[in-house]
Design a protein around this motif. Sequence first.
Motif, short mmCIF file in Angstrom:
data_model
loop_
_atom_site.label_atom_id
_atom_site.label_comp_id
_atom_site.label_asym_id
_atom_site.label_seq_id
_atom_site.Cartn_x
_atom_site.Cartn_y
_atom_site.Cartn_z
N SER A 1 0.84 -1.20 0.00
CA SER A 1 0.00 0.00 0.00
C SER A 1 0.87 1.24 0.00
N ARG B 1 -5.28 5.81 -0.40
CA ARG B 1 -4.57 4.55 -0.16
C ARG B 1 -4.61 3.82 -1.49
N ASP C 1 -3.41 0.42 -3.25
CA ASP C 1 -2.83 -0.91 -3.13
C ASP C 1 -2.28 -1.34 -4.48
#
Length: 150
Positions: free
Chosen positions: A88, A113, A115
């Motif tokens: 992440s 965020r 990923d």
Amino acid sequence: MDTTHQKALDTAKGFITAFEGRDRDAVADLLAPTASFTIPLSIEGTPEPWYVFDSPESVLGYIESVAAKFDHVAFLDKVWTVSEDARSVFLQANGDILSTAEKLVYNNVYIFRIDVQDGKVVKVWEYANPVAYANLGIENSEAEAAAQGG
């Protein structure tokens, strides 16, 4: 920073650069086949996400809706953080977004965020104050309405 962390950071930076550039094709090149994009903070104040773009096609629809609404998208004062496991990448930034035609200036504070896996974006969460966006009075695009189930 080792190469795994650097690769994750480079992928996330590439995604944000493409987002800022409203560049659908560049975003598409970075998306994993299962990519999704969630805007969890809802104007309703409920725990359910405001928008869930649950496929690469719907993520691209969202990017296209941003490009249609705003002719300038920039994230300023960027602070990047890569998680210890390099899965992440977090970005804290201030939005500088405007629509010249509508004479709208949209400033918000963002936490993303992102990923990543194997150089591709798997999932994005965009955290921002939903009231600041809702106060613009812009109607949902087709992609946003679909992401709300409507």
